[in-house]
Enzyme design. Structure first.
Site, mmCIF file in Angstrom:
data_model
loop_
_atom_site.group_PDB
_atom_site.id
_atom_site.type_symbol
_atom_site.label_atom_id
_atom_site.label_comp_id
_atom_site.label_asym_id
_atom_site.label_seq_id
_atom_site.Cartn_x
_atom_site.Cartn_y
_atom_site.Cartn_z
ATOM 1 N N CYS A 64 0.816 -1.231 0.000
ATOM 2 C CA CYS A 64 0.000 0.000 0.000
ATOM 3 C C CYS A 64 0.841 1.269 0.000
ATOM 4 O O CYS A 64 0.403 2.306 -0.484
ATOM 5 C CB CYS A 64 -0.934 0.011 1.202
ATOM 6 S SG CYS A 64 -2.053 -1.375 1.189
ATOM 7 N N HIS A 107 -3.545 7.226 0.935
ATOM 8 C CA HIS A 107 -3.792 5.903 0.343
ATOM 9 C C HIS A 107 -5.214 5.498 0.693
ATOM 10 O O HIS A 107 -5.651 5.644 1.837
ATOM 11 C CB HIS A 107 -2.782 4.894 0.898
ATOM 12 C CG HIS A 107 -3.236 3.480 0.742
ATOM 13 N ND1 HIS A 107 -3.627 2.958 -0.476
ATOM 14 C CD2 HIS A 107 -3.422 2.482 1.651
ATOM 15 C CE1 HIS A 107 -4.003 1.704 -0.301
ATOM 16 N NE2 HIS A 107 -3.895 1.391 0.977
ATOM 17 N N ASN A 130 -9.862 -0.462 -2.517
ATOM 18 C CA ASN A 130 -8.455 -0.272 -2.162
ATOM 19 C C ASN A 130 -7.594 -0.915 -3.261
ATOM 20 O O ASN A 130 -7.600 -2.128 -3.427
ATOM 21 C CB ASN A 130 -8.217 -0.933 -0.791
ATOM 22 C CG ASN A 130 -6.770 -0.865 -0.328
ATOM 23 O OD1 ASN A 130 -5.862 -0.645 -1.122
ATOM 24 N ND2 ASN A 130 -6.556 -1.072 0.956
HETATM 25 O O1 UT7 Z 1 -4.559 -1.081 2.551
HETATM 26 C C1 UT7 Z 1 -3.931 -1.091 3.775
HETATM 27 C C2 UT7 Z 1 -4.274 -2.034 4.718
HETATM 28 N N1 UT7 Z 1 -5.616 -2.403 4.951
HETATM 29 C C3 UT7 Z 1 -6.402 -1.695 5.787
HETATM 30 O O2 UT7 Z 1 -6.098 -0.594 6.155
HETATM 31 C C4 UT7 Z 1 -7.648 -2.347 6.292
HETATM 32 C C5 UT7 Z 1 -7.840 -2.058 7.752
HETATM 33 N N2 UT7 Z 1 -8.948 -2.751 8.335
HETATM 34 C C6 UT7 Z 1 -10.233 -2.555 7.956
HETATM 35 O O3 UT7 Z 1 -10.489 -1.799 7.036
HETATM 36 C C7 UT7 Z 1 -11.327 -3.244 8.715
HETATM 37 O O4 UT7 Z 1 -10.779 -3.938 9.800
HETATM 38 C C8 UT7 Z 1 -12.180 -4.222 7.854
HETATM 39 C C9 UT7 Z 1 -13.018 -3.440 6.877
HETATM 40 C C10 UT7 Z 1 -11.288 -5.173 7.103
HETATM 41 C C11 UT7 Z 1 -13.111 -5.049 8.701
HETATM 42 O O5 UT7 Z 1 -13.951 -4.194 9.451
HETATM 43 P P1 UT7 Z 1 -14.111 -4.392 11.021
HETATM 44 O O6 UT7 Z 1 -15.048 -3.360 11.455
HETATM 45 O O7 UT7 Z 1 -12.757 -4.429 11.626
HETATM 46 O O8 UT7 Z 1 -14.825 -5.805 11.094
HETATM 47 P P2 UT7 Z 1 -14.330 -7.151 11.801
HETATM 48 O O9 UT7 Z 1 -13.223 -7.784 11.028
HETATM 49 O O10 UT7 Z 1 -14.126 -6.903 13.250
HETATM 50 O O11 UT7 Z 1 -15.610 -8.073 11.635
HETATM 51 C C12 UT7 Z 1 -16.857 -7.757 12.293
HETATM 52 C C13 UT7 Z 1 -17.882 -8.781 11.880
HETATM 53 C C14 UT7 Z 1 -17.399 -10.223 12.029
HETATM 54 O O12 UT7 Z 1 -18.517 -11.008 12.408
HETATM 55 P P3 UT7 Z 1 -18.736 -11.415 13.950
HETATM 56 O O13 UT7 Z 1 -17.505 -12.182 14.328
HETATM 57 O O14 UT7 Z 1 -18.860 -10.104 14.697
HETATM 58 O O15 UT7 Z 1 -19.986 -12.215 13.903
HETATM 59 C C15 UT7 Z 1 -16.992 -10.609 10.623
HETATM 60 O O16 UT7 Z 1 -17.094 -12.004 10.388
HETATM 61 O O17 UT7 Z 1 -18.196 -8.624 10.495
HETATM 62 C C16 UT7 Z 1 -18.019 -9.865 9.815
HETATM 63 N N3 UT7 Z 1 -17.566 -9.556 8.455
HETATM 64 C C17 UT7 Z 1 -18.418 -9.297 7.461
HETATM 65 N N4 UT7 Z 1 -19.773 -9.261 7.410
HETATM 66 C C18 UT7 Z 1 -20.331 -8.951 6.229
HETATM 67 C C19 UT7 Z 1 -16.287 -9.460 7.992
HETATM 68 N N5 UT7 Z 1 -16.326 -9.139 6.690
HETATM 69 C C20 UT7 Z 1 -17.620 -9.035 6.329
HETATM 70 C C21 UT7 Z 1 -18.285 -8.726 5.133
HETATM 71 N N6 UT7 Z 1 -19.641 -8.706 5.128
HETATM 72 N N7 UT7 Z 1 -17.609 -8.454 3.988
#
Ligand code: UT7
Length: 336
Positions: free
Chosen positions: A115, A263, A293
């Site tokens: 990134c 980014h 992204n």
């Molecule tokens: O490019 C440089 C590097 N990358 C980044 O900067 C990304 C940084 N991180 C993020 O953007 C976020 O952490 C994400 C967008 C990847 C994820 O969002 P989050 O708010 O951190 O969600 P989470 O991983 O804590 O997941 C919350 C819930 C989980 O379900 P439970 O365990 O609470 O039942 C996941 O299984 O959301 C679920 N989940 C989804 N649900 C629907 C994860 N992905 C999805 C999805 N659709 N696509």
């Protein structure tokens, strides 16, 4: 010593638009979830047999940047190419671009900083120009994520975020030392390498022979791994630090920023940074809504679009900042 300036910009994204609703048909996700957590409405994914690849998209973006600079490919002295998704594991994509653009035997260097790849590439090119070694360098970021993502519910935490595309700039010699790239700042913290990573399939950490022998249908190691929340928490801290570092180095304050082009990792990260620096909406450029992204391509695509739409004028202070896998992060401060 010379300075370097961005003299031309270009970008290319594949035609195929994939909406959040399209994704919800192939995995358990929803438009609401994706928009709320990432700000993404749609992304571009290369269609099979469309002919686009990471290098080919890079060429398309580069051709636009060269035209925009008002020069020809024969004026280019060197290529710096940033990608985490080269057409071949080796050689790197820089030489593919050099060949496709028929650019004689000029040097081509690949940068592998994910990134923050574009910031690292820009900084590298800046050094070559500062020392007087080269006059015009093509700096490209291009990525094809769509072919390598786990597009099932198992991979939804990663696959909904990433998009394909390419951006490029021509970096040229600037005689006036108070113009162009004023400073760049590069950092890394390899102890977090695995938090956002993909093993070399069949090479490096895992041998082809082992993969063939295991023949495991549940093997997830071919897909990128991301510890999303950990990456997010580190990103907001490092973005803040490296933006401050660039401002402090140049005795500027947040008020001097005409446009911050971060980014495009996640709209929530950009908004967090905007709030932290109390920047107005006009001071931060985001287009993750349209493209997702695109890692090393995200800053040059956003910069080219912002320039095209008239958001960047002569003498404006433009700040670029990135954070990502490695972890690596960096910034570049430019007087346009
Ligand atoms: O490019 C440089 C590097 N990358 C980044 O900067 C990304 C940084 N991180 C993020 O953007 C976020 O952490 C994400 C967008 C990847 C994820 O969002 P989050 O708010 O951190 O969600 P989470 O991983 O804590 O997941 C919350 C819930 C989980 O379900 P439970 O365990 O609470 O039942 C996941 O299984 O959301 C679920 N989940 C989804 N649900 C629907 C994860 N992905 C999805 C999805 N659709 N696509």
């Amino acid at each position: 010593m010379y300075n370097s300036k961005i003299s031309g910009l270009g970008y290319y994204v594949p035609n195929n638009i994939v909406t959040n609703d399209d994704l919800s048909k192939i995995m358990d996700t929803s438009d609401d979830w994706i928009k709320e957590r990432t700000g993404i409405h749609q992304r571009r994914w290369i269609e099979k047999n469309s002919g686009d690849t990471t290098s080919i998209m890079g060429v398309k973006a580069a051709e636009m940047a060269i035209k925009n600079a008002g020069i020809t490919k024969d004026d280019i002295d060197f290529i710096v190419f940033a990608t985490l998704s080269p057409d071949y594991f080796f050689p790197g994509g820089g030489v593919m671009i050099q060949d496709m653009m028929n650019m004689g035997t000029i040097g081509a260097l690949d940068v592998r900083n994910q990134c923050s790849g574009f910031i690292y590439a820009l900084s590298t090119a800046d050094q070559f120009i500062k020392t007087g070694m080269y006059k015009n360098i093509l700096v490209i970021g291009s990525e094809t994520h769509s072919h390598g993502l786990d597009k099932t519910t198992r991979g939804r935490g990663v696959s909904v975020i990433f998009g394909d595309g390419a951006g490029a700039v021509v970096l040229s010699r600037e005689e006036n030392n108070s113009k162009g790239i004023l400073s760049t700042h590069l950092h890394s913290e390899g102890k977090h390498a695995k938090e956002l990573s993909l093993i070399s399939p069949g090479l490096g950490t895992r041998w082809v022979t082992d993969i063939v022998e295991d023949n495991d249908p549940n093997d997830e190691s071919y897909y990128p791994y991301m510890n999303g929340q950990f990456v997010f928490k580190n990103a907001v801290v490092r973005f803040y630090e490296v933006i401050n570092e660039a401002l402090n180095k140049n005795n500027l304050t947040k008020k001097n920023i005409k446009l911050l082009v971060p980014h495009q990792a996640n709209l929530r990260i950009s908004q967090f940074i905007q709030r932290k620096f109390q920047l107005s909406d006009n001071q931060v450029y985001n287009n993750i809504m349209k493209y997702g992204n695109t890692t090393a391509a995200s800053i040059p695509i956003a910069l080219a679009e912002a320039h095209q739409d008239g958001h960047i004028k002569k003498n404006d202070i433009i700040l670029l900042a990135a954070f990502g896998s490695g972890f690596t992060w960096g910034s570049a401060l430019i007087r346009w």
